[in-house]
Scaffold this motif. Sequence first.
Motif, PDB file in Angstrom:
ATOM      1  N   ILE A 343       0.839  -1.199   0.000  1.00 48.46           N
ATOM      2  CA  ILE A 343       0.000   0.000   0.000  1.00 48.46           C
ATOM      3  C   ILE A 343       0.873   1.247   0.000  1.00 48.46           C
ATOM      4  CG2 ILE A 343      -1.720   1.319   1.303  1.00 48.46           C
ATOM      5  CD1 ILE A 343      -2.776  -1.338   2.351  1.00 48.46           C
ATOM      6  N   VAL A 344       1.860   1.257   0.905  1.00 48.77           N
ATOM      7  CA  VAL A 344       2.764   2.395   1.007  1.00 48.77           C
ATOM      8  C   VAL A 344       3.532   2.593  -0.295  1.00 48.77           C
ATOM      9  CG1 VAL A 344       4.809   3.290   2.184  1.00 48.77           C
ATOM     10  CG2 VAL A 344       2.999   2.191   3.502  1.00 48.77           C
ATOM     11  N   GLY A 345       3.939   1.488  -0.925  1.00 49.50           N
ATOM     12  CA  GLY A 345       4.704   1.578  -2.169  1.00 49.50           C
ATOM     13  C   GLY A 345       3.945   2.246  -3.294  1.00 49.50           C
ATOM     14  N   GLN A 346       2.614   2.238  -3.220  1.00 53.36           N
ATOM     15  CA  GLN A 346       1.805   2.889  -4.257  1.00 53.36           C
ATOM     16  C   GLN A 346       1.798   4.405  -4.118  1.00 53.36           C
ATOM     17  OE1 GLN A 346      -2.124   1.059  -5.067  1.00 53.36           O
ATOM     18  NE2 GLN A 346      -1.503  -0.577  -3.680  1.00 53.36           N
ATOM     19  N   THR A 347       2.109   4.904  -2.929  1.00 57.15           N
ATOM     20  CA  THR A 347       2.071   6.352  -2.693  1.00 57.15           C
ATOM     21  C   THR A 347       3.457   6.985  -2.692  1.00 57.15           C
ATOM     22  OG1 THR A 347       2.156   6.055  -0.280  1.00 57.15           O
ATOM     23  CG2 THR A 347      -0.018   6.107  -1.313  1.00 57.15           C
ATOM     24  N   PHE A 348       4.501   6.149  -2.765  1.00 56.21           N
ATOM     25  CA  PHE A 348       5.855   6.701  -2.735  1.00 56.21           C
ATOM     26  C   PHE A 348       6.316   6.981  -4.161  1.00 56.21           C
ATOM     27  CE2 PHE A 348      10.421   6.845  -2.524  1.00 56.21           C
ATOM     28  CZ  PHE A 348      10.660   7.505  -1.328  1.00 56.21           C
ATOM     29  N   PRO A 349       6.565   8.257  -4.506  1.00 59.97           N
ATOM     30  CA  PRO A 349       6.916   8.592  -5.891  1.00 59.97           C
ATOM     31  C   PRO A 349       8.375   8.328  -6.203  1.00 59.97           C
ATOM     32  CG  PRO A 349       6.859  10.577  -4.566  1.00 59.97           C
ATOM     33  CD  PRO A 349       6.435   9.453  -3.650  1.00 59.97           C
ATOM     34  N   VAL A 350       8.619   7.745  -7.346  1.00 59.53           N
ATOM     35  CA  VAL A 350       9.980   7.609  -7.863  1.00 59.53           C
ATOM     36  C   VAL A 350      10.313   8.894  -8.610  1.00 59.53           C
ATOM     37  CG1 VAL A 350      11.460   6.322  -9.449  1.00 59.53           C
ATOM     38  CG2 VAL A 350       9.798   5.122  -8.033  1.00 59.53           C
ATOM     39  N   LYS A 351      11.537   9.399  -8.434  1.00 60.27           N
ATOM     40  CA  LYS A 351      11.971  10.629  -9.081  1.00 60.27           C
ATOM     41  C   LYS A 351      13.030  10.331 -10.131  1.00 60.27           C
ATOM     42  CE  LYS A 351      12.664  14.262  -6.524  1.00 60.27           C
ATOM     43  NZ  LYS A 351      13.157  15.148  -5.452  1.00 60.27           N
ATOM     44  N   ASN A 352      13.229  11.309 -10.982  1.00 65.63           N
ATOM     45  CA  ASN A 352      14.217  11.179 -12.041  1.00 65.63           C
ATOM     46  C   ASN A 352      15.600  10.873 -11.469  1.00 65.63           C
ATOM     47  OD1 ASN A 352      15.099  11.275 -14.730  1.00 65.63           O
ATOM     48  ND2 ASN A 352      15.697  13.427 -14.550  1.00 65.63           N
ATOM     49  N   ARG A 353      16.285   9.884 -12.037  1.00 70.03           N
ATOM     50  CA  ARG A 353      17.635   9.467 -11.674  1.00 70.03           C
ATOM     51  C   ARG A 353      17.719   8.690 -10.352  1.00 70.03           C
ATOM     52  NH1 ARG A 353      17.691  11.081 -16.198  1.00 70.03           N
ATOM     53  NH2 ARG A 353      19.270  12.328 -17.239  1.00 70.03           N
ATOM     54  N   ASP A 354      16.595   8.263  -9.818  1.00 66.93           N
ATOM     55  CA  ASP A 354      16.629   7.409  -8.629  1.00 66.93           C
ATOM     56  C   ASP A 354      17.307   6.083  -8.955  1.00 66.93           C
ATOM     57  OD1 ASP A 354      15.423   9.181  -6.923  1.00 66.93           O
ATOM     58  OD2 ASP A 354      13.459   8.205  -6.932  1.00 66.93           O
ATOM     59  N   VAL A 355      17.900   5.471  -7.919  1.00 67.44           N
ATOM     60  CA  VAL A 355      18.496   4.138  -8.060  1.00 67.44           C
ATOM     61  C   VAL A 355      17.793   3.196  -7.087  1.00 67.44           C
ATOM     62  CG1 VAL A 355      20.565   2.729  -7.788  1.00 67.44           C
ATOM     63  CG2 VAL A 355      20.741   5.010  -8.798  1.00 67.44           C
ATOM     64  N   ILE A 356      17.169   2.161  -7.612  1.00 65.67           N
ATOM     65  CA  ILE A 356      16.508   1.151  -6.790  1.00 65.67           C
ATOM     66  C   ILE A 356      17.424  -0.060  -6.723  1.00 65.67           C
ATOM     67  CG2 ILE A 356      14.513  -0.387  -6.594  1.00 65.67           C
ATOM     68  CD1 ILE A 356      12.899   1.734  -8.130  1.00 65.67           C
ATOM     69  N   TYR A 357      17.715  -0.499  -5.510  1.00 64.49           N
ATOM     70  CA  TYR A 357      18.606  -1.648  -5.324  1.00 64.49           C
ATOM     71  C   TYR A 357      17.878  -2.713  -4.516  1.00 64.49           C
ATOM     72  CZ  TYR A 357      22.468  -4.536  -3.662  1.00 64.49           C
ATOM     73  OH  TYR A 357      23.290  -5.597  -3.369  1.00 64.49           O
ATOM     74  N   ILE A 358      17.833  -3.925  -5.051  1.00 70.77           N
ATOM     75  CA  ILE A 358      17.203  -5.056  -4.373  1.00 70.77           C
ATOM     76  C   ILE A 358      18.317  -5.996  -3.933  1.00 70.77           C
ATOM     77  CG2 ILE A 358      15.508  -6.902  -4.552  1.00 70.77           C
ATOM     78  CD1 ILE A 358      14.200  -5.401  -6.839  1.00 70.77           C
ATOM     79  N   SER A 359      18.517  -6.100  -2.633  1.00 76.19           N
ATOM     80  CA  SER A 359      19.648  -6.894  -2.124  1.00 76.19           C
ATOM     81  C   SER A 359      19.322  -8.390  -2.140  1.00 76.19           C
ATOM     82  CB  SER A 359      20.008  -6.453  -0.711  1.00 76.19           C
ATOM     83  OG  SER A 359      18.937  -6.695   0.176  1.00 76.19           O
ATOM     84  N   ARG A 360      20.361  -9.177  -2.141  1.00 75.47           N
ATOM     85  CA  ARG A 360      20.197 -10.630  -2.155  1.00 75.47           C
ATOM     86  C   ARG A 360      20.052 -11.161  -0.727  1.00 75.47           C
ATOM     87  NH1 ARG A 360      25.297  -9.172  -2.460  1.00 75.47           N
ATOM     88  NH2 ARG A 360      26.925 -10.311  -1.340  1.00 75.47           N
ATOM     89  N   HIS A 361      19.409 -12.285  -0.597  1.00 73.09           N
ATOM     90  CA  HIS A 361      19.226 -12.930   0.701  1.00 73.09           C
ATOM     91  C   HIS A 361      20.548 -13.585   1.132  1.00 73.09           C
ATOM     92  CE1 HIS A 361      17.631 -15.607   3.800  1.00 73.09           C
ATOM     93  NE2 HIS A 361      16.545 -14.827   3.804  1.00 73.09           N
TER      94      HIS A 361
END
Length: 392
Positions: A343-361
Amino acid sequence: MVRSSIVLICLALAGCQGLPSQGPHADTINKDAGRSAAEVGRRNAAVFDIVDVDSRSATLVSNYVTTALNRRFGIGGGVGRVVIGVGDHLKVTIFEAGSDGLFSTTESKQTNLDIVVQPDGMAAIPYAGSVQFEGKTLEEARKAILASLANKAVEPDVIVTSVSTASRNVTVSGEVGKPSQVPLSLVSEQITEVLAKAGGSQAQPYEAYVTLVRGKKTGTALLKSIIENPSEDIYVQPGDRIFVSKDPRTFTILGTANLNARINFGANDLNLLEAVALGRGGNDLATDAKGYFLFRYEEPDVVMSLLGSQRFHELLNKGLAPDSVGRYPIVYRFDMSHPDSLIVGQTFPVKNRDVIYISRHPAVDLRMFLGIVGQPVGIAAQSAGVYNNIND
């Protein structure tokens, strides 16, 4: 022989700095947050802090994204007191009651004068000398001329009108139809009105950025945000500079996402969940659900609001440094193991040049270690079997 090979392999791996990887673990990012370069043990390491994204922080960030210009400059009110400035072109008409005065004849009882206000703010009027125009309204200038002509002209009267207002220009450049100096009228004018006078933006609103420079202040907002939020369509002031740039918005997704790439928004808005989806989500066999991070250089007002004044100044003392436009590094952390993150992820805006990092387990490293160990052990065992067969 096999046992000796295993021992040698284990000792060799123990001496290694680490296993191959696509980036840091979530624990490493969490550990380094809020630490100085000396505490991290790496010279010139960037200082940053982590903010857990919940409904409050997501709302705060979202609200700021849509009110950047209003927060920096304020929408203001009307034009207020419009005054004459240097370079303004004025028409001064002087009337006299008599037919044989300084400015009248038998054919005409008026004289028209074209004047331009000089750099010292003055302009010459015949028989009146130099008159101060800069900083005066048209009515105040009229009265000043009348006072200068007292006891010189025959019952004079004066009308002052504005022909052009060089002192009230706004410079508009960049991706607009007619880059030019736009003169402001006597009524309040907002950014979109001034842009319209300059031919409008040549880029789509969701990829056109409007930068306004006023004195030593600079603010940038997406044209789409200005159009959709009236409070962002602030009133322009004389001397402002407006630059429109076309910059297709992108973000970068890294780590255990199924697609590591720089990706175009391709839409007016993009939230975190949509961005992760464009990266084809996290790899089910490798992703740490508690390790979703968004790296961003954030506006100082936002950082102060999220961290608090005391924490912010603590980080400054540790070496927290802004980028070239005064924004500070911040890392937003999302825990996707909780249902409300969707739910929260739907309201959080991504901005230009953002870097999303998904870490490994962490289990991925164990699996990788066993895979690396298993291969040479198998080879060693096979070699040992061949050696025994030869001896037999």
